[in-house]
Design a protein around this motif. Structure first.
Motif, PDB file in Angstrom:
ATOM      1  N   ASP A 190      -0.402  -3.564   6.076  1.00 64.24           N
ATOM      2  CA  ASP A 190       0.648  -2.610   5.697  1.00 64.24           C
ATOM      3  C   ASP A 190       0.920  -1.594   6.805  1.00 64.24           C
ATOM      4  OD1 ASP A 190       1.463  -3.433   3.084  1.00 64.24           O
ATOM      5  OD2 ASP A 190      -0.471  -2.772   2.327  1.00 64.24           O
ATOM      6  N   TYR A 191      -0.112  -1.214   7.543  1.00 60.87           N
ATOM      7  CA  TYR A 191       0.070  -0.205   8.592  1.00 60.87           C
ATOM      8  C   TYR A 191       0.867  -0.767   9.769  1.00 60.87           C
ATOM      9  CZ  TYR A 191      -3.473   2.307   5.944  1.00 60.87           C
ATOM     10  OH  TYR A 191      -4.167   2.948   4.944  1.00 60.87           O
ATOM     11  N   ARG A 233       0.836  -1.189   0.000  1.00 59.86           N
ATOM     12  CA  ARG A 233       0.000   0.000   0.000  1.00 59.86           C
ATOM     13  C   ARG A 233       0.878   1.249   0.000  1.00 59.86           C
ATOM     14  NH1 ARG A 233      -5.224   0.132   2.606  1.00 59.86           N
ATOM     15  NH2 ARG A 233      -4.542  -1.842   3.551  1.00 59.86           N
ATOM     16  N   PRO A 266      -6.517   1.111  11.829  1.00 63.89           N
ATOM     17  CA  PRO A 266      -6.323  -0.339  11.737  1.00 63.89           C
ATOM     18  C   PRO A 266      -5.633  -0.915  12.975  1.00 63.89           C
ATOM     19  CG  PRO A 266      -4.882   0.812  10.181  1.00 63.89           C
ATOM     20  CD  PRO A 266      -5.859   1.810  10.702  1.00 63.89           C
ATOM     21  N   ALA A 314      -6.879  -4.695  12.758  1.00 67.81           N
ATOM     22  CA  ALA A 314      -7.124  -5.156  11.382  1.00 67.81           C
ATOM     23  C   ALA A 314      -5.823  -5.680  10.775  1.00 67.81           C
ATOM     24  CB  ALA A 314      -7.692  -4.019  10.542  1.00 67.81           C
ATOM     25  N   THR A 315      -5.337  -6.793  11.293  1.00 70.73           N
ATOM     26  CA  THR A 315      -4.037  -7.320  10.877  1.00 70.73           C
ATOM     27  C   THR A 315      -4.072  -7.972   9.496  1.00 70.73           C
ATOM     28  OG1 THR A 315      -4.511  -9.348  12.087  1.00 70.73           O
ATOM     29  CG2 THR A 315      -3.240  -7.656  13.229  1.00 70.73           C
ATOM     30  N   SER A 316      -5.244  -8.134   8.914  1.00 71.36           N
ATOM     31  CA  SER A 316      -5.343  -8.678   7.550  1.00 71.36           C
ATOM     32  C   SER A 316      -5.541  -7.552   6.549  1.00 71.36           C
ATOM     33  CB  SER A 316      -6.483  -9.690   7.459  1.00 71.36           C
ATOM     34  OG  SER A 316      -6.216 -10.816   8.264  1.00 71.36           O
ATOM     35  N   THR A 317      -6.645  -6.828   6.663  1.00 69.58           N
ATOM     36  CA  THR A 317      -6.937  -5.759   5.704  1.00 69.58           C
ATOM     37  C   THR A 317      -6.006  -4.567   5.879  1.00 69.58           C
ATOM     38  OG1 THR A 317      -8.610  -4.859   7.215  1.00 69.58           O
ATOM     39  CG2 THR A 317      -9.362  -6.426   5.525  1.00 69.58           C
ATOM     40  N   GLY A 318      -5.464  -4.377   7.075  1.00 73.36           N
ATOM     41  CA  GLY A 318      -4.577  -3.235   7.323  1.00 73.36           C
ATOM     42  C   GLY A 318      -3.161  -3.640   7.658  1.00 73.36           C
ATOM     43  N   THR A 330      -8.497  -1.231  15.611  1.00 72.69           N
ATOM     44  CA  THR A 330      -9.452  -2.306  15.304  1.00 72.69           C
ATOM     45  C   THR A 330      -8.768  -3.653  15.120  1.00 72.69           C
ATOM     46  OG1 THR A 330      -9.343  -1.721  12.945  1.00 72.69           O
ATOM     47  CG2 THR A 330     -11.087  -0.700  14.260  1.00 72.69           C
TER      48      THR A 330
END
Length: 467
Positions: free
Chosen positions: A344-345, A308, A333, A338-342, A336
């Motif tokens: 990259d962060y 990303r 992320p 969000a270790t899959s969808t986020g 929340t």
């Protein structure tokens, strides 16, 4: 169970939360016995205050509170401050030095509670420094600690708890979060989730913590990264600006995040500025400017190769990054988990940490790159001239001050560095001169004559390409 992705009904967290709010005593403590209905009625705990129960109560309240309000903290502007948490933390800090019953057992609870909250200070006191100092002074010759009260059960158990406290309390701190007057804590669980992911990924214990503007800069150096977040424009006094600048000049890096995307415009403008309005970064470092990080930056292609493209700007003195800024809501992320969808962060944070830590994830709590002030008088003094010229002649303004502290500490020799132009160099007054920089060097004829005369007069010129 929740951290291992088991689905826990929100109603359960609400019940736990209400229980700990109801059962907290008016002084901020929790006690051994709880009667039905408010106010709480404590059990008989003898002459000792209920320190162990209070630290456990605070940790449990915090876990329940974060889960009850997990959805609320996706948005900005929700007030995450809870009076019950503040009151309990204040009581613990006020009573930190007392000889609590089951003292070493209590330290174990204190360590768990403090790591869960991320607080470096409880009631204005460093929760690790004071008890650790006491443990170092009370360890017996055979390596053990003596039990204190019935809560420790035995010397063996007291020693085990002491070791856990000393070891886990010194786990590396990856990021400090700055508490300031404003919406600094929109996402209270963000760093907790980030460091948990980092710890699992690298099979190591990684901590985070909260530091306060009112404390000394020396206390901020547990981590080299100072995270400052928000969506409203922060206001800092000149004294606070000086503190932020000193932290960076002593080796730190500021990471600013404008949260809640479009809502964070005021925070973004406050830091980056706009035409006719100088931002905080311009006040901090007027000689340098924020520039978009190139695609091959180690923050994008360091340990992890990010997929990303995260909009990020960096401010550099030519030697290293002093600050990083983003308008992407990177704490969302994290908050929340969000270790899959986020992903990259999360990986970006690792890249940044490895960049400033020389490919490590942090340094142990209590260690600092900035030396302590020396004690005693120096045995000798060495004068040094620093050559000023039209260019980036002073990229690290505190480098020679740090060198002086190290020289006094290890060799009892004081180094006095004085900035002079080349035409004022005097080999008799300063037999050694230092010249540094990062950009192309263009000296005038007069400066060249001054340097030549200095060297021919017996002076030694040390030249280095900084960075």
């Amino acid at each position: 169970a929740e951290r291992m992705s088991m689905e826990i009904p929100r109603g359960y967290w609400q019940l736990v939360f209400e229980h700990y709010v109801r059962s907290q005593s008016s002084d901020g403590t929790w006690r051994y016995g709880v009667a039905p209905g408010p106010p709480a009625v404590g059990g008989n705990y003898g002459q000792y205050p209920p320190a162990g129960m209070t630290t456990a109560g605070l940790a449990n309240l915090l876990v329940a509170w974060e889960n009850v309000h997990a959805r609320d903290f996706v948005q900005c502007g929700r007030n995450p401050d809870l009076p019950q948490i503040t009151k309990a933390a204040q009581w613990i800090g006020d009573n930190l030095g007392r000889n609590h019953n089951g003292y070493h057992y209590y330290l174990y609870a204190l360590e768990r509670c403090s790591l869960a909250t991320g607080l470096k200070y409880l009631g204005g006191k460093d929760w690790y420094k004071e008890p650790a100092t006491r443990l170092l002074n009370t360890q017996r010759a055979d390596g053990s600690w003596a039990r204190v009260g019935f809560g420790d059960s035995s010397d063996t158990i007291a020693t085990a708890f002491a070791l856990i406290f000393l070891a886990r309390g010194r786990n590396p701190v990856m990021i400090n979060r700055l508490q300031y007057p404003g919406d600094w804590n929109n996402r209270p669980a963000a760093l907790s989730a980030l460091t948990r992911w980092v710890g699992r990924t690298f099979e190591s214990e990684i901590n985070w913590q909260i530091v306060d503007l009112s404390t000394a800069v020396a206390d901020w150096h547990d981590a080299p990264i100072l995270l400052i977040t928000g969506h409203k424009a922060p206001t800092f006094t000149n004294e606070q600006i000086d503190k932020l600048r000193r932290f960076v000049q002593q080796g730190g890096l500021i990471f600013t995040v404008a949260e809640c995307r479009g809502q964070g415009m005021a925070f973004d403008i406050a830091w980056r500025g706009k035409p006719g309005f100088p931002g905080i970064y311009q006040k901090l470092f007027p000689d340098y400017e924020l520039r978009a990080l190139p695609p091959d930056s180690p923050i994008f292609k360091g340990h992890f190769n990010l997929r990303r493209r995260i909009p990020m700007w960096g401010l550099s003195n030519g030697v290293r990054l002093l600050a990083v800024h983003t308008t992407d809501d990177v704490t969302l992320p994290w908050q929340t988990n969000a270790t899959s969808t986020g992903l990259d962060y999360f990986e970006m944070a690792v890249n940044l940490s490895m960049l400033v830590n020389d490919k490590a994830l942090g340094r142990p709590r209590g260690t600092s790159p900035w030396p302590d002030e020396p004690t005693g008088q120096p045995a000798a003094t060495v004068p040094v001239a620093r050559v000023k010229y039209n260019g980036n002649w002073n990229p690290e303004p505190l480098a020679w001050q740090r060198f002086d502290l190290l020289m006094q500490r290890h060799w009892k020799t004081k180094v006095t560095a004085t900035a002079v132009t080349a035409d004022k160099l005097n080999a008799n007054a300063t037999p050694v001169a230092a010249m540094t920089g990062t950009n192309e060097l263009k000296l005038t004829d007069e400066e060249k004559k001054g340097i030549k005369a200095y060297v021919e007069g017996g002076g030694t010129l040390v030249v280095d390409a900084a960075g």
